[in-house]
Design a protein around this motif. Structure first.
Motif, PDB file in Angstrom:
ATOM      1  N   PHE A 193       0.889  -1.169   0.000  1.00 54.59           N
ATOM      2  CA  PHE A 193       0.000   0.000   0.000  1.00 54.59           C
ATOM      3  C   PHE A 193       0.919   1.209   0.000  1.00 54.59           C
ATOM      4  CE2 PHE A 193      -3.952   1.925   2.327  1.00 54.59           C
ATOM      5  CZ  PHE A 193      -4.425   2.409   1.131  1.00 54.59           C
ATOM      6  N   TYR A 194       0.970   1.952  -1.107  1.00 53.22           N
ATOM      7  CA  TYR A 194       1.945   3.023  -1.244  1.00 53.22           C
ATOM      8  C   TYR A 194       1.294   4.269  -1.831  1.00 53.22           C
ATOM      9  CZ  TYR A 194       2.315   2.193  -6.328  1.00 53.22           C
ATOM     10  OH  TYR A 194       2.056   2.094  -7.664  1.00 53.22           O
ATOM     11  N   ARG A 195       2.056   5.326  -1.917  1.00 54.20           N
ATOM     12  CA  ARG A 195       1.494   6.565  -2.457  1.00 54.20           C
ATOM     13  C   ARG A 195       2.168   6.944  -3.777  1.00 54.20           C
ATOM     14  NH1 ARG A 195       5.299   8.906   1.002  1.00 54.20           N
ATOM     15  NH2 ARG A 195       6.378  10.726   0.143  1.00 54.20           N
ATOM     16  N   SER A 196       1.379   7.535  -4.632  1.00 61.75           N
ATOM     17  CA  SER A 196       1.843   8.091  -5.892  1.00 61.75           C
ATOM     18  C   SER A 196       1.445   9.563  -5.898  1.00 61.75           C
ATOM     19  CB  SER A 196       1.196   7.349  -7.066  1.00 61.75           C
ATOM     20  OG  SER A 196       1.487   7.982  -8.291  1.00 61.75           O
ATOM     21  N   GLU A 197       2.283  10.400  -6.502  1.00 57.29           N
ATOM     22  CA  GLU A 197       2.020  11.842  -6.477  1.00 57.29           C
ATOM     23  C   GLU A 197       2.047  12.411  -7.892  1.00 57.29           C
ATOM     24  OE1 GLU A 197       4.954  13.552  -3.921  1.00 57.29           O
ATOM     25  OE2 GLU A 197       4.237  12.502  -2.127  1.00 57.29           O
ATOM     26  N   TYR A 198       1.275  13.460  -8.098  1.00 64.86           N
ATOM     27  CA  TYR A 198       1.294  14.179  -9.359  1.00 64.86           C
ATOM     28  C   TYR A 198       0.840  15.611  -9.118  1.00 64.86           C
ATOM     29  CZ  TYR A 198      -3.817  13.421  -9.503  1.00 64.86           C
ATOM     30  OH  TYR A 198      -5.151  13.408  -9.221  1.00 64.86           O
ATOM     31  N   ILE A 199       1.113  16.468 -10.084  1.00 67.03           N
ATOM     32  CA  ILE A 199       0.725  17.874  -9.991  1.00 67.03           C
ATOM     33  C   ILE A 199      -0.410  18.129 -10.968  1.00 67.03           C
ATOM     34  CG2 ILE A 199       1.485  20.275 -10.222  1.00 67.03           C
ATOM     35  CD1 ILE A 199       2.850  18.827  -7.939  1.00 67.03           C
ATOM     36  N   GLU A 200      -1.469  18.733 -10.489  1.00 70.14           N
ATOM     37  CA  GLU A 200      -2.589  19.110 -11.343  1.00 70.14           C
ATOM     38  C   GLU A 200      -3.026  20.524 -10.994  1.00 70.14           C
ATOM     39  OE1 GLU A 200      -5.727  16.233 -13.057  1.00 70.14           O
ATOM     40  OE2 GLU A 200      -6.619  17.028 -11.220  1.00 70.14           O
ATOM     41  N   ASP A 201      -3.021  21.386 -12.001  1.00 72.07           N
ATOM     42  CA  ASP A 201      -3.349  22.800 -11.805  1.00 72.07           C
ATOM     43  C   ASP A 201      -2.477  23.432 -10.719  1.00 72.07           C
ATOM     44  OD1 ASP A 201      -5.363  22.656 -13.734  1.00 72.07           O
ATOM     45  OD2 ASP A 201      -6.846  21.999 -12.259  1.00 72.07           O
ATOM     46  N   GLY A 202      -1.219  23.036 -10.700  1.00 67.13           N
ATOM     47  CA  GLY A 202      -0.276  23.600  -9.754  1.00 67.13           C
ATOM     48  C   GLY A 202      -0.383  23.064  -8.344  1.00 67.13           C
ATOM     49  N   LYS A 204      -0.264  19.727  -5.708  1.00 68.32           N
ATOM     50  CA  LYS A 204       0.178  18.336  -5.562  1.00 68.32           C
ATOM     51  C   LYS A 204      -0.986  17.470  -5.119  1.00 68.32           C
ATOM     52  CE  LYS A 204       2.675  16.574  -2.087  1.00 68.32           C
ATOM     53  NZ  LYS A 204       3.824  16.206  -1.227  1.00 68.32           N
ATOM     54  N   LYS A 205      -1.183  16.380  -5.835  1.00 69.54           N
ATOM     55  CA  LYS A 205      -2.221  15.413  -5.498  1.00 69.54           C
ATOM     56  C   LYS A 205      -1.545  14.106  -5.078  1.00 69.54           C
ATOM     57  CE  LYS A 205      -5.605  18.032  -7.246  1.00 69.54           C
ATOM     58  NZ  LYS A 205      -6.784  18.532  -6.492  1.00 69.54           N
ATOM     59  N   VAL A 206      -2.132  13.444  -4.122  1.00 72.79           N
ATOM     60  CA  VAL A 206      -1.596  12.179  -3.628  1.00 72.79           C
ATOM     61  C   VAL A 206      -2.615  11.070  -3.881  1.00 72.79           C
ATOM     62  CG1 VAL A 206      -0.806  10.890  -1.599  1.00 72.79           C
ATOM     63  CG2 VAL A 206      -0.170  13.289  -1.885  1.00 72.79           C
ATOM     64  N   VAL A 207      -2.135   9.976  -4.422  1.00 77.90           N
ATOM     65  CA  VAL A 207      -2.937   8.780  -4.657  1.00 77.90           C
ATOM     66  C   VAL A 207      -2.451   7.689  -3.712  1.00 77.90           C
ATOM     67  CG1 VAL A 207      -3.586   7.024  -6.351  1.00 77.90           C
ATOM     68  CG2 VAL A 207      -3.197   9.385  -7.096  1.00 77.90           C
ATOM     69  N   ALA A 208      -3.354   7.021  -3.045  1.00 77.84           N
ATOM     70  CA  ALA A 208      -3.013   5.824  -2.271  1.00 77.84           C
ATOM     71  C   ALA A 208      -3.375   4.621  -3.125  1.00 77.84           C
ATOM     72  CB  ALA A 208      -3.778   5.794  -0.951  1.00 77.84           C
ATOM     73  N   THR A 209      -2.403   3.782  -3.434  1.00 77.04           N
ATOM     74  CA  THR A 209      -2.642   2.663  -4.343  1.00 77.04           C
ATOM     75  C   THR A 209      -1.825   1.456  -3.918  1.00 77.04           C
ATOM     76  OG1 THR A 209      -2.683   2.040  -6.687  1.00 77.04           O
ATOM     77  CG2 THR A 209      -0.831   3.401  -5.968  1.00 77.04           C
ATOM     78  N   THR A 210      -1.909   0.389  -4.696  1.00 74.84           N
ATOM     79  CA  THR A 210      -1.312  -0.875  -4.259  1.00 74.84           C
ATOM     80  C   THR A 210      -0.536  -1.564  -5.378  1.00 74.84           C
ATOM     81  OG1 THR A 210      -3.352  -2.059  -4.828  1.00 74.84           O
ATOM     82  CG2 THR A 210      -3.085  -1.366  -2.537  1.00 74.84           C
ATOM     83  N   GLN A 211       0.424  -2.361  -4.971  1.00 74.69           N
ATOM     84  CA  GLN A 211       1.081  -3.365  -5.829  1.00 74.69           C
ATOM     85  C   GLN A 211       1.459  -4.513  -4.907  1.00 74.69           C
ATOM     86  OE1 GLN A 211       1.458  -4.117  -8.917  1.00 74.69           O
ATOM     87  NE2 GLN A 211       2.781  -5.875  -8.527  1.00 74.69           N
ATOM     88  N   MET A 212       0.650  -5.564  -4.916  1.00 78.09           N
ATOM     89  CA  MET A 212       0.829  -6.662  -3.973  1.00 78.09           C
ATOM     90  C   MET A 212       1.740  -7.773  -4.493  1.00 78.09           C
ATOM     91  SD  MET A 212      -0.974  -5.354  -1.656  1.00 78.09           S
ATOM     92  CE  MET A 212      -2.538  -4.740  -1.017  1.00 78.09           C
ATOM     93  N   GLN A 213       1.764  -7.972  -5.803  1.00 76.14           N
ATOM     94  CA  GLN A 213       2.561  -9.073  -6.347  1.00 76.14           C
ATOM     95  C   GLN A 213       4.059  -8.774  -6.246  1.00 76.14           C
ATOM     96  OE1 GLN A 213       2.599  -9.851 -10.622  1.00 76.14           O
ATOM     97  NE2 GLN A 213       2.055 -11.988 -10.247  1.00 76.14           N
ATOM     98  N   PRO A 214       4.868  -9.738  -5.815  1.00 82.70           N
ATOM     99  CA  PRO A 214       4.429 -11.067  -5.407  1.00 82.70           C
ATOM    100  C   PRO A 214       4.150 -11.223  -3.910  1.00 82.70           C
ATOM    101  CG  PRO A 214       6.796 -11.063  -5.688  1.00 82.70           C
ATOM    102  CD  PRO A 214       6.337  -9.679  -6.050  1.00 82.70           C
ATOM    103  N   THR A 215       4.831 -10.441  -3.051  1.00 79.71           N
ATOM    104  CA  THR A 215       4.764 -10.726  -1.610  1.00 79.71           C
ATOM    105  C   THR A 215       4.571  -9.455  -0.782  1.00 79.71           C
ATOM    106  OG1 THR A 215       7.189 -10.601  -1.459  1.00 79.71           O
ATOM    107  CG2 THR A 215       6.223 -12.784  -1.800  1.00 79.71           C
ATOM    108  N   ASP A 216       3.764  -8.535  -1.283  1.00 77.80           N
ATOM    109  CA  ASP A 216       3.620  -7.267  -0.554  1.00 77.80           C
ATOM    110  C   ASP A 216       2.223  -6.995  -0.024  1.00 77.80           C
ATOM    111  OD1 ASP A 216       6.222  -6.454  -0.516  1.00 77.80           O
ATOM    112  OD2 ASP A 216       6.105  -5.278  -2.360  1.00 77.80           O
TER     113      ASP A 216
END
Length: 969
Positions: A193-202, A204-216
């Motif tokens: 369970f990790y965060r991804s960030e990007y800039i929109e209209d100046g 900062k936006k944060v996304v909480a998302t996942t990558q479980m494969q293989p052992t996370d």
């Protein structure tokens, strides 16, 4: 917020009560996160004393070579089997007072005791389990069972377990529930369970998302984190009201709640189908989506950044997902098992995509496509990746391999059929042929090393997470695809798909081993009455249980056929034993002077087939369309006849086989089986060739000559020869495109136009450099109006930056940082590595350690791009050696890209000095290579082979290029 399901007001009230209770607990838990974080990183195990939150130290844990205790084993015992999870998670999208992003939550896992035991082992990694209750975990008996009391609990860091010791045993056949609450870091490490960030209209936006494969998955909540431990998941996400929450299944109507002055939303999801932990996914974001029409059988939604959706970047994915899904339903003869297929493009994602059931996550470049900016290759990538992931919805998700040692079956299969799905979506692209170029030729170079490995390993050899991560390589994906394609060819695609259908029907929602597939394919073969030399299992086990592949040598004067293990370096030592003595069942197909002949099975080291003898002026090409995973060598007379045919009327030989002749000859030359000049002669017809596959194959093989000789006297005549060969191709595309004003209609012509321009510019064809630098200069003068054809951008950018200086580089860097389309950013990221200025390359390397400049997901690619530049290679090698600890620790030793990093930076190595440097690098960082360990061994083997090859071939190669460069066409 997306479309949800209607639920009654009573259910909504219940949800609110649950949410408020969870929020109260979670807020309390988050307070202790900073203090608990350091405790979890201490040496394990530690025991939680019954009435205190402070771990009391136990003797330091060391995992011995032979585990003495169950918690020192990396595999779960077979005493417990999960039934369902009820998980509530609350990710924080803003940092706390310690500048940490965190998530908190709780989990209830219901499990059955299969064998009596007084020990619960459940995976937990980098989670700080809190102790507001008496212990880390609370155990409850269900259905009348009485739960034992907890003796002690601790976190076993080496094997990533939460260990719960009980005062009395669990009873076999009884059902129990284990409750845990926890806090974790929502880090930017691209795992769990990790965060991804990007800039929109100046902003900062944060996304909480996942990558479980293989052992996370174990980094998100305590779970039985093995693929065979399937269960049903009930997910609840608590998140800011301006965000949307997604998971594998459809959501119920979200409920707004207020707690501790915080306005939050609680989203619950329908229970999933029974599935493995590595397929679980959840996302909290401010994205929006486009969806399929309401009458569609399956709800398809494409999610991405708001601006990306508004710009139509998701339209192509939405257009193609439905047809590809329909193709696989027909191919498997099995309905898509879920109600919806969400596909989401993430700004930060380590892999290309991940097949989470019902919520597929992608890199932006693998899902988003903008016709005005994205290239033909970008479009193909989107189609094939979507097809790959959708193939997994059945093969991998519905039916899952029991353990990671059979990962090849999952990923190799999806890679193979992704070309079938993409071919259905884009029937004019000829995707079924492109698999040879994209997958098969490349992986043969890896599998011809003595340090290769079999497709299938023993379960006991794949235990630790880093062992599992190492399997995500080209052997698993591309060779797996190649041998399954070969199998489908010799039993026919229709029979292959029928076998898949019965396999999926018998094992749906369950786990398998590869022999289960062989059994069902054999049933289909028997039903169809197909004659094979041995059962499917006997034939295929030789391809998956031993590494490598054969070279088949055909003597067209006698009909003699032999096979032997093909090694790029015939002097290398193969110390991996083979259960079949490196012999294969080889399905040989061939063309004799343009006429296709019957299939012949070579089932021993030697055989004779008189049908393969030739008369006067006849020629023979074996392995039609590269249907089999093997190379072919011929007697010298047949080689001469093939070269004569290529030089007179090359189109009489099928296009894939023209490419195959080139690829086989160059690799046979490296293996000292034919003369290097024979391999070079297979390129002489190219001045008449306009097809992409032969040109691209020749280019890749000649790239090896560049790697070996671009610092030697060979370089000049080699450039002159290639310039002579590519000039007609450059002129051909100049005419075809009406002086570069039109886009070629044919898919592969669009690719070959890129070859024409990039090779012409790099070898100095008149007019090429002025063309590319002129286009780039026009863009620099009017940055808002980039008129460069999307297909040509990579090569134009690279050519112009290589010819330019700081001004061009800085302009490209500015465009890269401001790019709102991921595929455009990728092209610029590559092109920035083309500069000839060492100081700019060093600056670019330093940027790779700053995630604000180069995203972590892109750092490996960028370093490898720089290393592919002859000026940048020694800089990149110095850089990774001096920064290895930081790269390894900060970017994650389990990352799939570490093998790619080592491979990419060492490809050019061909001297004793470089070999010794590599050995020193290995010694200096012993045990600190993670998923790159195998690649390091391959790099050492390759360097040794390169040294020998250069010593043997430099003189004759120089003489050949010198002669041919000056001879008339």
């Amino acid at each position: 917020m997306g479309k949800g399901f209607y639920i009654s007001k009573a259910v909504v009230v219940t949800c609110v009560v649950v949410a408020i209770s969870a929020v109260a607990t979670i807020i309390a838990l988050s307070v202790v996160y900073s203090q608990e974080k350091s405790k979890n990183e201490a040496t394990a195990p530690s025991t939680i004393s019954p009435n205190t939150a402070t771990p009391s130290t136990q003797p330091p844990a060391t995992t011995p070579s032979t585990p003495k205790e169950p918690w020192q084993c990396y595999r779960l015992p077979d005493s417990l089997a999960p039934i369902s999870y009820n998980v509530t998670l609350w990710p924080r999208l803003e940092p706390n007072a310690d500048d940490l992003y965190i998530f908190s939550g709780n989990s209830k896992v219901v499990f059955k005791c299969v064998k009596e035991t007084d020990l619960i082992l459940i995976h937990s990694n980098k989670l700080n389990l809190t102790t507001f209750k008496e212990h880390h975990a609370t155990l409850t008996g269900l259905d009348g069972a009485t739960a034992p009391t907890v003796k002690k609990t601790w976190l076993e860091a080496p094997t990533q377990y939460l260990v719960v010791q009980l005062n009395s045993p669990l009873q076999a056949g009884s059902i129990y529930e284990l409750f845990t609450d926890f806090v974790g870091e929502l880090a930017d490490d691209l795992g769990g369970f990790y965060r991804s960030e990007y800039i929109e209209d100046g902003v900062k936006k944060v996304v909480a998302t996942t990558q479980m494969q293989p052992t996370d998955a174990r980094k998100a909540f305590p779970c039985f984190d093995e693929p065979a431990m399937k269960a049903v998941f009930h997910m609840t996400l608590i998140h800011p009201q301006e965000t949307v929450a997604l998971s594998n299944s459809m959501n119920y109507d979200p409920v707004n709640i207020t707690m501790h002055g915080l306005n939050l939303t609680q989203t619950r999801f329908e229970p999933t189908e029974i599935m493995s932990t590595y397929l679980l996914a959840f996302v909290v974001c401010e994205f929006t989506y486009i969806a399929s029409k309401p009458e569609a059988d399956v709800l398809v939604r494409i999610w991405a950044r708001r601006k990306a959706i508004e710009e139509g970047q998701g339209d192509y994915a939405l257009e193609k997902t439905g047809p590809i899904l329909a193709f696989f339903e027909k191919y498997y003869n099995s309905s898509y098992p879920l109600k919806k297929s969400d596909q989401i493009a993430l700004p930060d994602f380590s892999a290309g995509a991940m097949e989470n059931w019902g919520l597929i996550t992608y890199r932006e470049t693998a899902l988003l496509y903008n016709p005005g900016v994205s290239s033909n290759g970008d479009k193909e990538w989107v189609a094939t990746v979507i097809s790959h992931e959708l193939a997994h919805m059945w093969f991998g998700n519905l039916v899952t391999t029991r353990w990671w040692n059979d990962l090849w079956l999952n990923e190799g299969f999806a890679t193979y059929v992704s070309y079938l799905g993409a071919n259905k979506a884009e029937p004019t692209w000829n995707m079924k042929d492109l698999i040879v170029l994209n997958e098969i030729f490349g992986v043969m170079a890896v599998d011809a090393l003595a340090s290769s490995h079999p497709l299938s390993s023993k379960e006991e050899d794949i235990l630790k997470p880093e062992h599992i991560s190492e399997l995500f390589d080209s052997i698993t994906y591309s060779k797996g695809a190649a041998v399954l394609r070969m199998l489908s060819e010799f039993i026919t695609e229709s029979v292959f798909s029928k076998g898949l259908h019965t396999y999926l029907e018998e094992f749906k929602y369950n786990n398998t081993v590869y022999t289960d597939l062989w059994k069902h394919l054999q049933m289909a073969v028997d039903k169809a009455g197909i004659s094979l030399p041995s059962p499917v299992e006997v034939i295929m086990n030789r391809w998956i249980l031993q590494m490598g592949f054969p070279v088949v040598t055909i003597d067209t004067k006698t009909g003699s056929i032999t096979q032997k293990h093909f090694l790029l370096d015939p002097d290398s030592v193969v110390d991996r034993p083979s259960p079949f003595n490196y012999e294969w069942y080889v399905p040989i197909t061939w063309i004799k002077t343009g006429v296709e002949k019957e299939q012949y099975w070579l089932v021993a080291k030697e055989a004779t087939n008189k049908n393969m003898t030739l008369g006067v002026d006849e020629w023979l090409v074996a392995n039609i369309d590269m249907r089999g995973f093997y190379r072919v060598n011929y007697d010298s007379d047949n080689w001469e006849r093939l070269l004569t045919q290529l030089g007179s009327k090359h189109t009489d030989i099928p296009v894939i086989n023209r490419a195959q002749i080139i690829d086989d000859a160059f690799n046979l030359a490296r293996a000292k089986m034919v003369n290097t000049t024979l391999a070079l002669r297979t390129t002489k017809f190219l001045h008449e060739e306009v097809e992409y596959m032969p040109w691209q194959t020749a280019r890749r093989n000649l790239d090896y000559f560049y790697l070996m000789f671009d610092r030697s006297e060979v370089y000049g005549p080699m450039q002159a020869y290639i310039k002579k060969q590519v000039t007609p191709l450059f002129d051909y595309f100049k005419d075809l495109t009406v002086n570069w004003t039109k886009i070629p209609e044919k898919h592969t012509d669009q690719y070959n136009q890129v070859n024409a321009i990039s090779l012409a510019c790099s070898t100095g064809v008149e007019g090429c450099k002025n063309l590319t630098t002129g286009w780039f200069k026009e863009w620099m003068e009017n940055e808002a109006n980039n008129t460069i054809s999307p297909n040509l951008k990579s090569t134009v950018y690279c050519s112009a930056i290589a010819a330019g200086g700081e001004e061009e580089w800085d302009f490209a860097w500015s465009m890269y940082k401001n790019a709102t389309i991921a595929s455009e950013a990728d092209k610029l990221m590559y092109a920035l590595s083309c500069t000839k200025q060492p100081w700019l390359l060093n600056r670019y390397l330093k940027y790779c350690l700053d995630p604000k400049k180069i995203r972590k997901q892109d750092a490996t690619f960028t370093i490898v791009y720089i290393a592919s530049n002859p000026i940048g290679q020694p800089l990149a090698w110095d850089f990774i050696r001096s920064n290895w600890n930081h790269i390894f620790n900060d970017y994650g030793g389990g990352s799939f890209s570490f093998g790619r990093l080592i491979d990419g930076v060492t490809k050019r190595f061909s001297t004793e000095f470089e070999y010794k440097q590599l050995l020193q690098f290995k010694e200096d960082n012993a045990g600190n290579f993670g998923s790159g360990t195998a690649s390091l061994e391959q790099a050492l083997e390759r360097t040794k082979a390169n040294m020998n090859w250069v010593a043997m071939n430099e003189k004759q190669v120089f003489e050949w290029f010198t002669k041919e460069a000056s001879s008339p066409v």
